[in-house]
Design an enzyme around this catalytic site. Structure first.
Site, short mmCIF file in Angstrom:
data_model
loop_
_atom_site.label_atom_id
_atom_site.label_comp_id
_atom_site.label_asym_id
_atom_site.label_seq_id
_atom_site.Cartn_x
_atom_site.Cartn_y
_atom_site.Cartn_z
N ASP A 29 25.69 -14.32 -15.65
CA ASP A 29 25.80 -14.65 -14.21
C ASP A 29 26.12 -16.11 -13.90
O ASP A 29 25.54 -16.69 -12.95
CB ASP A 29 24.50 -14.26 -13.48
CG ASP A 29 24.19 -12.78 -13.57
OD1 ASP A 29 24.97 -12.04 -14.18
OD2 ASP A 29 23.14 -12.37 -13.04
N LYS A 134 27.10 -6.01 -13.06
CA LYS A 134 25.78 -5.36 -13.03
C LYS A 134 25.20 -5.41 -11.62
O LYS A 134 25.23 -6.45 -10.97
CB LYS A 134 24.84 -6.02 -14.05
CG LYS A 134 24.56 -7.49 -13.82
CD LYS A 134 23.74 -8.05 -14.97
CE LYS A 134 23.33 -9.49 -14.77
NZ LYS A 134 22.46 -9.76 -13.64
N CYS A 167 17.50 -13.15 -14.24
CA CYS A 167 18.46 -12.29 -14.95
C CYS A 167 18.49 -12.52 -16.45
O CYS A 167 18.72 -11.59 -17.22
CB CYS A 167 19.84 -12.43 -14.33
SG CYS A 167 19.88 -11.72 -12.67
#
Ligand code: C5J
Length: 225
Positions: A29, A134, A167
């Site tokens: 990310d 995701k 995450c």
């Protein structure tokens, strides 16, 4: 260099048995909305410099991985433009004036295809590098990541990116439950909150490495360069 050899890497709680040919670099990310000044993260009042310090070390690691022809995988957190994969609970959480799907400073917040959802230019994926979109915090849930790793014979992950306690931690835990050994270079992961950075890393390496290993990227670079 024989990438199928195993190299002991300095780490906590003990050395990590690094086998480059079986190890993917999983970059979590590193998206414009989380890292760039003027993005969604900063709009919420976060100090993006806490995340931006990870860009330099990630660039070096990514370059070394690419130079050796090793597996690189990127993830992005985000949702379909029709928001059909956005749980209502996630949408309303935080009671923020702007939430996922609304128009933010870099397009619709955490929506695929929007400028803010994309990966920062410094770490932009090559066409040959899978990008996992995701909808959740973990990289495995509702994605084809596990299949991609199995098909390439990957058994180890070096996990970098943001944020350490959200995450990155969730993905490391998911990977650990699926039998992957995870090494987290502390200089390549970042949190907006220094205390969560520290505790996020401590939680991974606690109790004999309950979720994995924590070290520094230079230990990997020493092997790869
Ligand atoms: C990530 C988040 N990537 N903090 N997302 O950690 O919501």
């Amino acid at each position: 260099m024989d990438t199928s050899r195993t190299f002991p890497i300095a780490a906590e709680p003990y050395e990590f048995e690094f086998t480059p040919a079986k190890c993917a670099l999983l970059i979590i990310d590193m998206q414009r909305d989380f890292l760039e000044p003027g993005g969604f993260g900063e709009m919420l009042g976060n100090d993006v410099s806490q995340l931006r310090r990870t860009i330099g070390p990630n660039r070096l690691l990514l370059a070394a991985w690419r130079a050796r022809g090793l597996a690189v995988i990127h993830t992005r957190e985000g949702h379909r433009p029709d928001l059909g994969d956005l749980p209502p609970a996630k949408k309303i959480r935080g009671r923020s004036a702007s939430c996922i799907g609304d128009t933010g400073p870099m397009g619709r917040i955490l929506v695929r295809g929007e400028p803010g959802h994309d990966i920062i230019p410094e770490l932009y994926p090559l066409p040959s590098e899978p990008v996992i979109d995701k909808p959740g915090k973990g990289a495995f849930w509702a994605t084809d990541l596990h299949a991609i790793l199995q098909n390439r014979g990957i058994t180890q992950l070096v996990v970098t990116g943001v944020t350490t306690e959200v995450c990155v931690n969730t993905s490391v835990r998911e990977a650990n439950d699926r039998g992957f050994d995870c090494f987290v270079p502390s200089d390549c992961v970042g949190s907006y909150f220094p205390e969560f950075q520290e505790m996020g890393l401590r939680m991974i390496k606690a109790q004999g490495g309950i979720f994995g290993w924590v070290g520094h990227s230079t230990a990997l670079l020493d092997v790869l360069q």
